[in-house]
Design an enzyme around this catalytic site. Structure first.
Site, PDB file in Angstrom:
ATOM      1  N   THR A 193      41.905  39.784  30.384  1.00 58.74           N
ATOM      2  CA  THR A 193      42.039  38.950  29.213  1.00 58.74           C
ATOM      3  C   THR A 193      43.122  38.918  28.528  1.00 58.74           C
ATOM      4  OG1 THR A 193      40.959  40.663  27.813  1.00 58.74           O
ATOM      5  CG2 THR A 193      39.502  39.192  28.812  1.00 58.74           C
ATOM      6  N   ASP A 194      43.462  38.159  27.770  1.00 52.51           N
ATOM      7  CA  ASP A 194      44.684  37.979  26.661  1.00 52.51           C
ATOM      8  C   ASP A 194      44.632  38.554  25.324  1.00 52.51           C
ATOM      9  OD1 ASP A 194      43.546  35.931  25.560  1.00 52.51           O
ATOM     10  OD2 ASP A 194      44.829  34.164  26.641  1.00 52.51           O
ATOM     11  N   MET A 195      45.397  38.313  24.538  1.00 54.56           N
ATOM     12  CA  MET A 195      45.409  38.866  23.045  1.00 54.56           C
ATOM     13  C   MET A 195      44.314  37.926  22.469  1.00 54.56           C
ATOM     14  SD  MET A 195      47.359  41.260  22.454  1.00 54.56           S
ATOM     15  CE  MET A 195      47.513  41.253  20.767  1.00 54.56           C
TER      16      MET A 195
END
Length: 138
Positions: free
Chosen positions: A15-17
């Site tokens: 996942t990203d931010m």
């Protein structure tokens, strides 16, 4: 046309931010599914490289992102061979998530892989047995 389905779990590292799967990771999920598809046909990529001097490389990839996946989602990657030539395979792949009683399409890709000589990286024909196995699922 035969469909190969491979389950994928979304890990935190995917996942990203924003807490959703980073876009490039869908390509990784699709790559894993193609590797498992090939293994399911009875062919290991390391053995193809060692014994046949062949490797596969992505020649082109087109992905449409339709809905986000999030941490801990259970996904499935469905792969279909669209076309198989002597030295290439075109795939249609979909990344899906089951939500309650419906299946949600998250991303869909059109991926073309080329069969290459492992030393020169020039196009090379697939061995007869591999090509027959690939064509049997088209």
């Amino acid at each position: 046309m035969s469909v190969f389905a491979w389950p994928i779990r979304v890990y935190f590292e995917d996942t990203d931010m924003a807490g959703v799967v980073y876009y490039a990771n869908y390509l990784k999920f699709m790559e894993r599914a193609r590797t498992e598809w090939l293994r399911g046909l009875g062919f290991e990529q390391d053995r193809l490289k060692e014994e046949e001097r062949l490797v596969f490389a992505v020649r082109s990839a087109e992905v449409d992102y339709l809905s986000p996946a999030r941490f801990n989602d259970a996904l499935v990657v469905e792969s279909r061979v669209v076309r198989a030539g002597r030295a290439s395979i075109a795939f249609a792949q979909e990344v899906l998530r089951d939500d309650d009683d419906k299946r949600v399409l998250l991303a869909q890709g059109r991926i073309k892989v080329a069969c290459l000589d492992a030393q020169t990286f020039k196009p090379a024909a697939m061995p007869r047995l591999l090509l027959e196995a690939v064509n049997s699922v088209c």
